[in-house]
Scaffold this active site. Structure first.
Site, PDB file in Angstrom:
ATOM      1  CG  ASP A  21      -2.017   0.831   1.261  1.00 33.76           C
ATOM      2  OD1 ASP A  21      -2.292   1.584   0.036  1.00 33.76           O
ATOM      3  OD2 ASP A  21      -2.469   1.089   2.344  1.00 33.76           O
ATOM      4  NE  ARG A  22       0.275   7.315  -1.788  1.00 42.63           N
ATOM      5  CZ  ARG A  22      -0.371   8.515  -2.316  1.00 42.63           C
ATOM      6  NH1 ARG A  22      -0.329   8.711  -3.625  1.00 42.63           N
ATOM      7  NH2 ARG A  22      -1.207   9.331  -1.563  1.00 42.63           N
ATOM      8  CG  ASP A  23      -1.705   7.299   1.027  1.00 43.55           C
ATOM      9  OD1 ASP A  23      -0.906   7.878   0.724  1.00 43.55           O
ATOM     10  OD2 ASP A  23      -3.174   7.214   0.691  1.00 43.55           O
ATOM     11  CG  ASN A  82      -8.276   1.364  -1.937  1.00 44.94           C
ATOM     12  OD1 ASN A  82      -8.208   0.591  -3.157  1.00 44.94           O
ATOM     13  ND2 ASN A  82      -8.709   0.756  -0.913  1.00 44.94           N
ATOM     14  NE  ARG A  93     -12.881   1.976  -1.429  1.00 45.71           N
ATOM     15  CZ  ARG A  93     -11.596   2.926  -1.012  1.00 45.71           C
ATOM     16  NH1 ARG A  93     -11.216   3.366  -2.223  1.00 45.71           N
ATOM     17  NH2 ARG A  93     -11.644   3.366   0.126  1.00 45.71           N
TER      18      ARG A  93
END
Length: 130
Positions: free
Chosen positions: A13-15, A57, A106
């Site tokens: 994931d990024r965040d 997302n 998503r």
């Protein structure tokens, strides 16, 4: 020193994994702040995985708070900074849809993973981590 690859693909994931989460959405790179130690961690992981792919997302696009171009710009700068540390991200997939939108991309739905498998048929999901 030889590079010993043990695993196929790392899906991140990024965040909250690569960058610090903020209240709201990161629509400009000025608001993007790498998590402490992420460069060193990704350098180590790069030696263990054939590929590193980001799946994220990004419903700020669906909410009209940022554009797809804004996101591409943020990602371009992020990749440039990672490259300075010899970290290669093979691909970034994102879902722009709102949480209540009935899409397959998503997270936690598998759409971005399916897309990655189509684009990179050599991914061995039995030897990959999310």
């Amino acid at each position: 020193m030889s590079r010993e690859i043990e695993y196929s693909t790392l899906f991140l994931d990024r965040d909250g994994v690569i960058n610090k989460k903020i209240s709201g959405y990161i629509s400009r790179y000025e608001n993007f702040d790498f998590i402490d130690g992420v460069f060193e961690s990704l350098q180590i992981l790069s030696k263990k995985f054939k590929k590193i792919i980001i799946i994220t997302n990004q419903q700020g696009i669906g909410k009209g708070l940022m554009t797809e171009n804004d996101l591409v710009n943020v990602h371009s700068h992020m990749l440039d900074d990672l490259h300075k540390y010899n970290i290669k991200i093979d691909k970034i997939y994102f879902c722009p849809h709102l949480e209540n939108f009935e899409c397959n991309c998503r997270k936690p739905k598998p759409g971005m993973l399916i897309q990655a498998a189509q684009e990179f048929p050599d991914i061995d999901f039995k030897r990959s981590f999310l």
